[in-house]
Every structure is written in structure tokens, then in C-alpha cells.
Design a protein around this motif. Structure first.
Motif, PDB file in Angstrom:
ATOM      1  N   ALA A 192      10.426  87.567 -58.082  1.00 24.21           N
ATOM      2  CA  ALA A 192       9.433  87.956 -59.087  1.00 24.21           C
ATOM      3  C   ALA A 192       9.732  89.338 -59.647  1.00 24.21           C
ATOM      4  O   ALA A 192       9.394  89.637 -60.800  1.00 24.21           O
ATOM      5  N   GLU A 193      10.362  90.182 -58.840  1.00 24.62           N
ATOM      6  CA  GLU A 193      10.807  91.475 -59.350  1.00 24.62           C
ATOM      7  C   GLU A 193      11.851  91.271 -60.450  1.00 24.62           C
ATOM      8  O   GLU A 193      11.854  91.977 -61.469  1.00 24.62           O
ATOM      9  N   VAL A 194      12.713  90.275 -60.264  1.00 22.89           N
ATOM     10  CA  VAL A 194      13.747  89.971 -61.258  1.00 22.89           C
ATOM     11  C   VAL A 194      13.137  89.305 -62.486  1.00 22.89           C
ATOM     12  O   VAL A 194      13.511  89.598 -63.629  1.00 22.89           O
ATOM     13  N   ASP A 195      12.181  88.396 -62.266  1.00 23.30           N
ATOM     14  CA  ASP A 195      11.532  87.684 -63.370  1.00 23.30           C
ATOM     15  C   ASP A 195      10.042  87.573 -63.055  1.00 23.30           C
ATOM     16  O   ASP A 195       9.643  86.821 -62.157  1.00 23.30           O
ATOM     17  N   ALA A 196       9.230  88.312 -63.773  1.00 25.14           N
ATOM     18  CA  ALA A 196       7.804  88.443 -63.462  1.00 25.14           C
ATOM     19  C   ALA A 196       7.038  87.132 -63.534  1.00 25.14           C
ATOM     20  O   ALA A 196       5.938  87.031 -62.981  1.00 25.14           O
ATOM     21  N   LYS A 197       7.590  86.109 -64.182  1.00 24.11           N
ATOM     22  CA  LYS A 197       6.847  84.849 -64.283  1.00 24.11           C
ATOM     23  C   LYS A 197       6.665  84.176 -62.925  1.00 24.11           C
ATOM     24  O   LYS A 197       5.832  83.272 -62.783  1.00 24.11           O
ATOM     25  N   TYR A 198       7.428  84.620 -61.913  1.00 23.09           N
ATOM     26  CA  TYR A 198       7.304  84.025 -60.583  1.00 23.09           C
ATOM     27  C   TYR A 198       6.318  84.779 -59.692  1.00 23.09           C
ATOM     28  O   TYR A 198       6.135  84.412 -58.529  1.00 23.09           O
ATOM     29  N   ALA A 199       5.689  85.817 -60.211  1.00 23.54           N
ATOM     30  CA  ALA A 199       4.744  86.601 -59.406  1.00 23.54           C
ATOM     31  C   ALA A 199       3.610  85.711 -58.900  1.00 23.54           C
ATOM     32  O   ALA A 199       2.997  84.959 -59.663  1.00 23.54           O
ATOM     33  N   GLY A 200       3.352  85.782 -57.609  1.00 25.37           N
ATOM     34  CA  GLY A 200       2.262  85.025 -57.010  1.00 25.37           C
ATOM     35  C   GLY A 200       2.538  83.554 -56.798  1.00 25.37           C
ATOM     36  O   GLY A 200       1.639  82.809 -56.386  1.00 25.37           O
ATOM     37  N   LEU A 201       3.764  83.104 -57.051  1.00 25.47           N
ATOM     38  CA  LEU A 201       4.077  81.678 -56.959  1.00 25.47           C
ATOM     39  C   LEU A 201       4.957  81.324 -55.766  1.00 25.47           C
ATOM     40  O   LEU A 201       5.272  80.145 -55.569  1.00 25.47           O
ATOM     41  N   LEU A 202       5.342  82.318 -54.975  1.00 21.47           N
ATOM     42  CA  LEU A 202       6.347  82.084 -53.941  1.00 21.47           C
ATOM     43  C   LEU A 202       5.751  82.230 -52.547  1.00 21.47           C
ATOM     44  O   LEU A 202       4.579  82.577 -52.378  1.00 21.47           O
ATOM     45  N   LEU A 203       6.555  81.967 -51.546  1.00 22.98           N
ATOM     46  CA  LEU A 203       6.045  81.869 -50.180  1.00 22.98           C
ATOM     47  C   LEU A 203       5.647  83.202 -49.559  1.00 22.98           C
ATOM     48  O   LEU A 203       5.062  83.216 -48.477  1.00 22.98           O
ATOM     49  N   ASP A 204       5.917  84.320 -50.213  1.00 20.83           N
ATOM     50  CA  ASP A 204       5.391  85.581 -49.691  1.00 20.83           C
ATOM     51  C   ASP A 204       3.873  85.621 -49.790  1.00 20.83           C
ATOM     52  O   ASP A 204       3.202  86.254 -48.969  1.00 20.83           O
TER      53      ASP A 204
END
Length: 516
Positions: A192-204
Motif C-alpha cells: 500500500a505504500e507503493v500503491d495507495a489503492k491497497y491501503a486497508g485491503l491486506l492481511l496486516d
């Protein structure tokens, strides 16, 4: 030959979204290791993030790995190994264990994604070794989140939040039980740091989807094809085996379990916040054990290299193997004794699956059907084919950075070097690092103060969560698999609490390898 073995099981209620565990049989699938083109997992799963509604499009990220053989395994044997298989967005980064992943040390892409947690189990760079010769014993593993690294509003200095899910590998084996290591949240949130569209969508930050596929994925098993003088097509597959019990039945999966946070997270969080000590054992009130169905399928196909999809023809699997649920929590197969061959051994019995097949075609479909060896014309030459282990160039060692200013050297290890001599023929050089000083923690996008806070928590765990107590509920069938005992280590005197073993090099054993 390639394809999937598919498993039938029930759905899980959506609230059991805080990880999973399972028991998978470990065994030598092929008689001889066929070279580095060989890639197949044994039975396992893929843990994806859970979403409200439909999953995002064009986003693949999960924890897979498990038992198996991979093309990039450098020191393979007939016995499977275990890797963690963390996959960042669309395979841009992969983390398989401490110091093992995609990229190289000049441009790591997952090499720092896993932090070591246990002081008693060394995780070799090439993957965890199951004891050589294991034939059907059950390897217990799973991932549950632990509240070690706190959530924060930034990632890599950007205004991208990073979650607090430290997905932790737990094992249940004959000679080691408990937590081993974990994916740092930054392994996921870096995407998400690389591409903000993934913020909040991953297993972290996302819970886990409890409804996972359970399968065995095979990408390559060698086979030979031939055509006789009549134009009939025949095939011979490398000798392939499955474990089998005294009753003639095979167990491949057992006790698929999904968890709520009440299974472990809640008690550990309260303990870390100053409350009562958490035992580390899963709270059964927060678990859901899936039930199997006596159904499943195989998509195994035989085809020549470069074949188009329409030329990849399926095997008549159910003519010799039938999927069964031996009990509601145990899945496997029963066999047509006239078409498989039983091989007995004190280490455990195996059944050899059919090797020869003939292509049958009618107006509806083509299919490879089992053929007796005596019915395969000698002119095909298939009887003379050998599937021995090929001669290959020696694999290069795994190495880690020697730069005096790197995280491997500053502040550096507290003790070492030491060596572990494994059953796969390799030797692992390792050092003891203070938990907070290990390279993965220095690359976890957290401050020194945060690392020191976590150090205190890990020291609590080292004092209380020993390697010989129960964490995951034990199996009710079969016997537990054993890890290669060379991986079971003892911290040096004075470093028993708060220090962890980190592999820095792995290479083939030779007469010239000095022992340390």
C-alpha cells in the motif's frame, strides 16, 4: 503430469476469521526426486483476507506455502519441506521464512518479511525440514494473529496506515510445539505504500477469510508418452505414492480449524496489557472444526510439453482412488487394490498408484485410463524408461549480507557462529540475535522504541510458552510428524530469554565444510 486434487468440506461461519490450523500428511510423493523442474505441494490451503462483500478485483495476496517441493528449493530430497508462502500484492513480493523470499539482498522483495520468534527452533533458509523418511505422519500447522507490533497511521513515512496483525506460524509436531515466527505487518502494508489503492485491503489489517480451498496443487510430475504401431497412445508416469494405513485407507487432511480472536488474541492482548498470563493454548470456545464430505475430484492431466489446453487430457482417477471422509474431521482416499500396489515399511506403508495409461477417445471426450504393464506394447519403449534422480549442477549456497553497516552486523549477533547439519545434506550456519535486533525487525518499519516494547513481550513468551506444551488441539487420528532434530536448538547460556537463532548461510555439506 499436472493438476489439482480437490477436497470436499463444509462452509465456515464468517465470524471465524482470525486464522486457521490443520494437520496434513507428509510423505514422499515420488519414488525418486526428479530434478528441479519438479514442483508440487502436498495437501494444504490458501488463506486470503476477508472483505465485506466482493473481494477487490485484480488483487491477489495470501498465505499459502505448506508442505511440498518447489523449483527454487536448493537442497531437495524425496521428503517434503515446509515454507510459509506469504504473497504480497500480485506476487510482487514473497516471504517464505526468515531470510527466504523473492528478490536478492540488493533489492529484497520479501527477504525481510518474516521475523523469528522461537528460541528453540532454527528455520533453515531453504525451508523447514521434516525428518527424512517420514511416510504419512501428520504435520500440524496454522496461522493465528498475535498482538505484537502495534497498528500505526503511517507506513514508510507516508500517510498509509499499517495494521497490527502479526500472522504467526504455530506448529504441532512430535518434537516441537508452539509459535515459530511471524509475518511482520510491513510485509503486507508495504504494497500500500507503493500503491495507495491497497491501503486497508491486506492481511496486516484485514481478518482472514475462513472459507478456504483445501487442495493439493501439482505443477509438474515427469511422464513419458509414446505411440505404438497401431497409432494408440500410451503414457508412463513417474512412480507416485500415497501413504496408507493398516485398514488400506489414506489420510491426507485432518482437523481443519478456523478461529475467532477469542481463541488466542484476546487472552494474549490482555496478558500483554498487564492482565493474567495467557497459556498459549487455543481456547476451544473460539474455534470451528470443519466437517469433510466424502467427495472430491482430481484434475490431474497428462500432456506433452507445450501442449495447448485442449491437448491436456485428464486421468481416470476415480477408477483407482475414491475420496472418503473416514470421520467428519478426517479426509483421504480408499483404493482399488487390483490397481494399486502396497509397499510395506517400518516407517509407514505406501500405495503405488498406476504408472501406465492408455488414451481412450470417444465421441464425448478423451481420457487416460489405467493400463496394465503387460498390455503396453514393447515397441513404445515405456518399459525401459527410468525416472531416476538426474545429475544436476551443485546448488549455490544461500548467503546473507556481509556489509559491516547492514542490519546483519549492526548491532549484530550476540553469539555464534553455530552450525546445524541437516538430513537434506546441507549445513546451516546460524547466529543468536537479540529478538529486537534481528534483521527482519530492523526492516519492519517500526522505531527502536517500538522494537524495545516488543522485546519485553517476547521475553514474556519465552519464559512461559515452552516447546513441549500443547498450543493447537492435538489430532485424534494418526501420529504426529517429526521435524529434523538438527533444527531443534538450545540457546547459549545467558541467552535463554529474548534471543532467537537466525540462519545466515546454508550450503551443501562437504568434506571441506569446517564444523563449528
Amino acid at each position: 503430469m499436472a493438476g489439482y486434487m480437490l477436497v470436499g468440506c463444509e462452509q465456515v461461519p464468517a465470524e471465524f476469521n482470525a486464522g486457521f490450523s490443520l494437520y496434513a500428511a507428509a510423505w514422499p510423493l515420488l519414488e525418486h526426486y526428479p530434478g528441479h523442474r519438479f514442483q508440487t505441494g502436498l495437501f494444504g490451503t490458501w488463506m486470503h483476507a476477508q472483505y465485506e462483500g466482493a473481494a477487490p478485483k485484480d488483487l491477489y495476496s495470501d498465505i499459502e506455502g505448506g508442505l511440498g517441493w518447489w523449483r527454487d528449493t536448493r537442497f531437495p530430497t524425496e521428503t517434503p519441506k515446509f515454507i510459509m508462502g506469504g504473497v504480497a500484492v500480485n506476487f510482487t513480493e514473497i516471504a517464505n521464512g526468515p531470510a527466504h523470499g523473492a528478490g536478492d539482498w540488493t533489492k529484497p522483495a520479501g527477504l525481510y518479511g518474516v521475523a523469528q520468534l522461537s528460541p528453540w527452533l532454527l528455520f533453515p533458509i531453504d525451508g523447514l525440514n521434516i525428518a527424512q523418511g517420514t511416510r504419512g505422519d501428520l504435520f500440524g500447522y496454522g496461522y493465528l494473529p498475535l498482538p505484537l507490533i502495534a497498528a500505526k497511521p503511517t507506513t514508510g513515512g507516508t500517510n498509509i496506515p499499517s495494521g497490527d496483525n502479526c500472522w504467526t506460524l504455530f506448529l504441532n509436531t512430535r518434537n516441537f510445539k508452539g509459535p515459530v515466527c511471524f509475518f511482520t505487518p510491513y510485509f503486507w502494508s508495504h504494497s500500500a505504500e507503493v500503491d495507495a489503492k491497497y491501503a486497508g485491503l491486506l492481511l496486516d489489517s484485514r481478518p482472514s477469510d475462513p472459507n478456504k480451498a483445501f487442495q493439493m496443487e501439482t505443477q509438474y510430475v515427469p511422464a513419458m508418452l509414446a505411440v505404438d504401431a497401431k497409432g494408440d497412445s500410451f503414457a508412463r508416469v513417474a512412480p507416485t505414492r500415497f501413504p496408507v494405513g493398516a485398514d488400506g485407507k489414506t489420510v491426507v487432511l485432518h482437523r481443519l480449524t478456523s478461529y475467532k480472536k477469542s481463541a488466542m488474541w484476546d487472552a494474549v492482548k490482555a496478558w500483554f496489557d498487564g492482565g493474567a498470563k495467557a497459556s498459549g493454548a487455543v481456547n476451544p470456545a473460539g474455534e470451528y472444526v470443519q466437517k469433510f464430505r466424502s467427495e472430491g475430484d482430481s484434475t490431474w492431466q497428462i500432456y506433452p510439453d507445450g501442449a495447448s489446453d485442449d491437448k491436456k487430457i485428464g486421468i481416470a482417477w476415480k477408477s483407482f482412488g475414491k475420496p472418503i471422509a473416514a470421520d467428519p474431521t478426517t479426509y483421504g482416499y480408499e483404493w482399488d487394490a487390483s490397481r494399486v500396489r502396497r509397499m510395506s515399511s517400518p516407517a509407514g506403508d505406501l500405495v503405488a498408484l498406476p504408472e501406465y495409461f492408455k488414451l481412450k477417445t470417444n465421441e464425448k471426450k478423451s481420457q487416460w485410463v489405467v493400463a496394465a504393464a503387460k498390455d503396453v506394447p514393447s515397441s513404445t519403449g515405456l518399459a525401459r524408461v527410468k525416472f531416476d534422480r538426474p545429475r544436476e549442477d551443485a546448488e549455490v549456497p544461500y548467503e546473507t549480507p556481509e556489509d559491516a553497516q547492514s542490519a546483519w552486523k549492526v548491532p549484530g549477533p550476540a553469539a555464534g557462529p553455530f552450525q546445524a547439519h541437516l538430513g537434506d545434506g546441507s549445513v546451516v550456519t546460524y547466529y543468536w540475535y537479540r529478538f529486537a535486533d534481528q534483521p527482519a525487525m530492523q526492516h519492519a518499519d517500526i522505531t527502536k522504541e517500538e522494537r524495545e516494547r516488543i522485546q519485553v513481550l517476547v521475553e514474556k513468551m519465552h519464559r512461559e510458552w515452552t516447546k513441549d506444551r500443547e498450543y493447537l488441539a492435538p489430532p485424534t487420528v494418526g501420529a504426529l510428524a517429526k521435524l529434523d532434530p538438527a533444527q531443534i536448538v538450545q540457546p547459549p547460556k545467558g541467552l535463554e530469554i529474548g534471543y532467537v537463532p537466525i540462519a545466515t548461510r546454508q550450503e551443501l555439506e562437504s568434506a571441506n565444510t569446517p564444523r563449528k
